[in-house]
Motif scaffolding. Structure first.
Motif, PDB file in Angstrom:
ATOM      1  N   LEU A 101     -10.208  32.973  12.482  1.00 23.07           N
ATOM      2  CA  LEU A 101     -10.491  33.809  13.647  1.00 23.07           C
ATOM      3  C   LEU A 101      -9.300  34.684  14.049  1.00 23.07           C
ATOM      4  N   ARG A 102      -8.128  34.351  13.562  1.00 26.16           N
ATOM      5  CA  ARG A 102      -6.961  35.196  13.827  1.00 26.16           C
ATOM      6  C   ARG A 102      -7.079  36.513  13.047  1.00 26.16           C
ATOM      7  N   HIS A 103      -7.899  36.492  11.989  1.00 24.00           N
ATOM      8  CA  HIS A 103      -8.093  37.675  11.150  1.00 24.00           C
ATOM      9  C   HIS A 103      -9.588  37.792  10.845  1.00 24.00           C
ATOM     10  N   PRO A 104     -10.400  38.163  11.843  1.00 20.44           N
ATOM     11  CA  PRO A 104     -11.861  38.115  11.687  1.00 20.44           C
ATOM     12  C   PRO A 104     -12.397  38.987  10.561  1.00 20.44           C
ATOM     13  N   VAL A 105     -11.825  40.151  10.344  1.00 21.40           N
ATOM     14  CA  VAL A 105     -12.317  41.023   9.271  1.00 21.40           C
ATOM     15  C   VAL A 105     -12.061  40.378   7.910  1.00 21.40           C
ATOM     16  N   LEU A 106     -10.857  39.842   7.729  1.00 20.34           N
ATOM     17  CA  LEU A 106     -10.547  39.170   6.476  1.00 20.34           C
ATOM     18  C   LEU A 106     -11.389  37.915   6.308  1.00 20.34           C
ATOM     19  N   MET A 107     -11.699  37.231   7.427  1.00 18.64           N
ATOM     20  CA  MET A 107     -12.540  36.042   7.366  1.00 18.64           C
ATOM     21  C   MET A 107     -13.911  36.388   6.806  1.00 18.64           C
ATOM     22  N   LEU A 108     -14.543  37.424   7.351  1.00 18.15           N
ATOM     23  CA  LEU A 108     -15.867  37.812   6.884  1.00 18.15           C
ATOM     24  C   LEU A 108     -15.830  38.221   5.422  1.00 18.15           C
ATOM     25  N   ALA A 109     -14.809  38.954   5.038  1.00 16.15           N
ATOM     26  CA  ALA A 109     -14.696  39.385   3.648  1.00 16.15           C
ATOM     27  C   ALA A 109     -14.537  38.191   2.712  1.00 16.15           C
ATOM     28  N   THR A 110     -13.746  37.198   3.140  1.00 15.35           N
ATOM     29  CA  THR A 110     -13.530  36.008   2.320  1.00 15.35           C
ATOM     30  C   THR A 110     -14.823  35.228   2.154  1.00 15.35           C
ATOM     31  N   VAL A 111     -15.519  34.980   3.243  1.00 13.18           N
ATOM     32  CA  VAL A 111     -16.757  34.201   3.193  1.00 13.18           C
ATOM     33  C   VAL A 111     -17.788  34.892   2.303  1.00 13.18           C
ATOM     34  N   ARG A 112     -17.973  36.178   2.514  1.00 12.78           N
ATOM     35  CA  ARG A 112     -18.958  36.910   1.713  1.00 12.78           C
ATOM     36  C   ARG A 112     -18.602  36.889   0.229  1.00 12.78           C
ATOM     37  N   ALA A 113     -17.340  37.147  -0.069  1.00 11.56           N
ATOM     38  CA  ALA A 113     -16.921  37.217  -1.468  1.00 11.56           C
ATOM     39  C   ALA A 113     -17.054  35.867  -2.166  1.00 11.56           C
ATOM     40  N   GLU A 114     -16.643  34.787  -1.503  1.00  9.48           N
ATOM     41  CA  GLU A 114     -16.690  33.478  -2.150  1.00  9.48           C
ATOM     42  C   GLU A 114     -18.114  32.952  -2.270  1.00  9.48           C
ATOM     43  N   ARG A 115     -18.953  33.224  -1.298  1.00 13.11           N
ATOM     44  CA  ARG A 115     -20.356  32.838  -1.419  1.00 13.11           C
ATOM     45  C   ARG A 115     -21.023  33.599  -2.559  1.00 13.11           C
ATOM     46  N   ARG A 116     -20.700  34.887  -2.678  1.00 13.86           N
ATOM     47  CA  ARG A 116     -21.269  35.689  -3.762  1.00 13.86           C
ATOM     48  C   ARG A 116     -20.803  35.160  -5.120  1.00 13.86           C
ATOM     49  N   ARG A 117     -19.531  34.844  -5.251  1.00 14.33           N
ATOM     50  CA  ARG A 117     -19.009  34.303  -6.498  1.00 14.33           C
ATOM     51  C   ARG A 117     -19.682  32.982  -6.860  1.00 14.33           C
ATOM     52  N   THR A 118     -19.875  32.121  -5.858  1.00 13.35           N
ATOM     53  CA  THR A 118     -20.495  30.824  -6.116  1.00 13.35           C
ATOM     54  C   THR A 118     -21.934  30.998  -6.576  1.00 13.35           C
ATOM     55  N   ARG A 119     -22.677  31.880  -5.895  1.00 11.12           N
ATOM     56  CA  ARG A 119     -24.072  32.122  -6.309  1.00 11.12           C
ATOM     57  C   ARG A 119     -24.124  32.661  -7.738  1.00 11.12           C
ATOM     58  N   LYS A 120     -23.230  33.577  -8.060  1.00 15.63           N
ATOM     59  CA  LYS A 120     -23.208  34.151  -9.406  1.00 15.63           C
ATOM     60  C   LYS A 120     -22.904  33.079 -10.444  1.00 15.63           C
ATOM     61  N   PHE A 121     -21.947  32.200 -10.131  1.00 10.64           N
ATOM     62  CA  PHE A 121     -21.609  31.130 -11.060  1.00 10.64           C
ATOM     63  C   PHE A 121     -22.801  30.201 -11.262  1.00 10.64           C
ATOM     64  N   MET A 122     -23.430  29.799 -10.180  1.00 15.76           N
ATOM     65  CA  MET A 122     -24.563  28.875 -10.279  1.00 15.76           C
ATOM     66  C   MET A 122     -25.716  29.502 -11.059  1.00 15.76           C
ATOM     67  N   ALA A 123     -25.963  30.791 -10.837  1.00 19.31           N
ATOM     68  CA  ALA A 123     -27.043  31.467 -11.566  1.00 19.31           C
ATOM     69  C   ALA A 123     -26.764  31.506 -13.054  1.00 19.31           C
ATOM     70  N   SER A 124     -25.491  31.684 -13.414  1.00 21.12           N
ATOM     71  CA  SER A 124     -25.144  31.776 -14.836  1.00 21.12           C
ATOM     72  C   SER A 124     -25.100  30.411 -15.525  1.00 21.12           C
ATOM     73  N   HIS A 125     -25.122  29.338 -14.732  1.00 27.59           N
ATOM     74  CA  HIS A 125     -25.068  27.990 -15.301  1.00 27.59           C
ATOM     75  C   HIS A 125     -26.353  27.204 -15.079  1.00 27.59           C
ATOM     76  N   LYS A 126     -27.449  27.909 -14.785  1.00 27.96           N
ATOM     77  CA  LYS A 126     -28.730  27.215 -14.656  1.00 27.96           C
ATOM     78  C   LYS A 126     -29.163  26.679 -16.005  1.00 27.96           C
ATOM     79  N   PRO A 127     -29.651  25.455 -16.044  1.00 28.25           N
ATOM     80  CA  PRO A 127     -30.133  24.929 -17.340  1.00 28.25           C
ATOM     81  C   PRO A 127     -31.351  25.709 -17.809  1.00 28.25           C
ATOM     82  N   ALA A 128     -31.441  25.921 -19.108  1.00 31.12           N
ATOM     83  CA  ALA A 128     -32.579  26.654 -19.668  1.00 31.12           C
ATOM     84  C   ALA A 128     -33.863  25.873 -19.477  1.00 31.12           C
ATOM     85  N   GLU A 129     -34.911  26.589 -19.114  1.00 27.20           N
ATOM     86  CA  GLU A 129     -36.207  25.927 -18.908  1.00 27.20           C
ATOM     87  C   GLU A 129     -36.982  25.833 -20.216  1.00 27.20           C
TER      88      GLU A 129
END
Length: 318
Positions: free
Chosen positions: A290-318
């Motif tokens: 909260l001391r750096h709210p703009v950087l906080m939002l950027a960090t949360v968005r970027a890391e959530r996006r990275r995690t989703r991308k990683f999980m999508a690329s590691h889904k087991p084949a159906e």
């Protein structure tokens, strides 16, 4: 110009399966007689025995020095060790999982004579752990582009492929040893950029192995837990690098109010938020962020996006 002397440094750690070929590529360098310093950082898998076997009986023109650290010093510590052991004014870097083309040192020597850089790098052939070519564009690091500014270098986490680097001894000695947790390409590249003396050889002079040791990429990670650990370690390294760059900029003579210094301080704050995101509880992260709210939002968005991308690329084949 005074003729240059060369030292080829080979830094190894738990690379038993690849180090023999790495040593052989060092011994096969087609260049004036040079010094080869091979320093193993207290490997636990028999790497040093492989090194000793690989140099046993060598009778070529190069002078070989072997070192086995009795305790693990980390990359920065091992680099300081080889600088103390070596004498060449040009340091050619290599790792125990990569291979140098036979003409690499000669091309580096020619470029130092012609262009007088403090640091140079080249392109590389990128291979996987089995030695097969990896597709993709690996020439996106900053120094491979048409132009850059010191501010861009200060912000960048990718200056060149570290396995292709070589530098003048004065670049290391003039600023002093690197702090633990830092990487030589990100620190020495910044130091050379401060002086405006960086050169690039537009040739593939190294086979750079992706997926082993510190060169690992997300594609080789097994699960989300390992992905998060890698992200945390990345932010820890980023903080260490930016802190070292700040010290180097100050040593170079930049003022605290300079644009480059402001960039470095901001990048340290971003790294601290990234560390907190993966290391602290949610409430502790929010309290810090909260001391750096703009950087906080950027960090949360970027890391959530990275995690989703990683999980999508590691889904087991159906």
């Amino acid at each position: 110009m005074t003729p240059h002397s060369l030292t080829y440094i080979l830094l190894t750690y738990n690379q038993r399966d690849t180090v023999k070929a790495a040593v052989e590529s060092a011994l096969a360098q087609d260049v004036q007689p040079m010094e080869i310093v091979i320093s193993d950082d207290c490997s636990s898998d028999g790497t040093f025995a492989e090194i000793e076997a690989a140099v046993s009986g060598y009778s070529g023109p190069h002078h070989v020095i072997l070192n086995h650290n009795p305790e693990n010093l980390g990359l920065a510590g091992n680099l300081a060790q080889v600088h103390d052991l070596s004498t060449g004014d040009i340091i050619v870097a290599a790792a125990g999982d990569d291979l140098s083309e036979p003409q690499r040192c000669q091309r580096i020597l020619e470029t130092f004579v012609k262009e007088d850089p403090l640091l140079l790098c080249s392109y590389a052939k990128v291979i996987d752990p089995a030695g097969q070519p990896v597709s993709g564009n690996f020439r996106t690091a900053l120094f491979y582009g048409d132009g850059w500014t010191v501010k861009q270098v200060a912000r960048s986490k990718s200056l060149y492929i570290g396995a292709t680097g070589a530098w003048h001894r004065s670049l290391y000695a003039g600023f002093g040893p690197m702090a633990p947790g830092t990487y030589e390409d990100l620190v020495l590249g910044f130091r050379a950029a401060l002086h405006g003396r960086v050169a690039v050889i537009n040739e593939d002079l190294v086979s750079y192995r992706l997926g082993l040791g510190i060169t690992s990429s997300d594609a080789y990670l097994a699960d989300v837990a390992s992905f998060k650990t890698r992200r945390l370690n990345g932010f820890l390294a980023q903080k260490a690098v930016m802190h070292q760059r700040e010290a180097d900029a100050r040593e170079f003579g930049l003022s605290e109010q300079s644009p480059v210094m402001r960039v470095l301080k901001k990048e340290q704050r971003k790294a601290e938020l990234g560390i907190s995101y993966y290391q602290d509880t949610s409430s502790a992260f929010v309290e810090k962020a909260l001391r750096h709210p703009v950087l906080m939002l950027a960090t949360v968005r970027a890391e959530r996006r990275r995690t989703r991308k990683f999980m999508a690329s590691h889904k087991p084949a159906e």
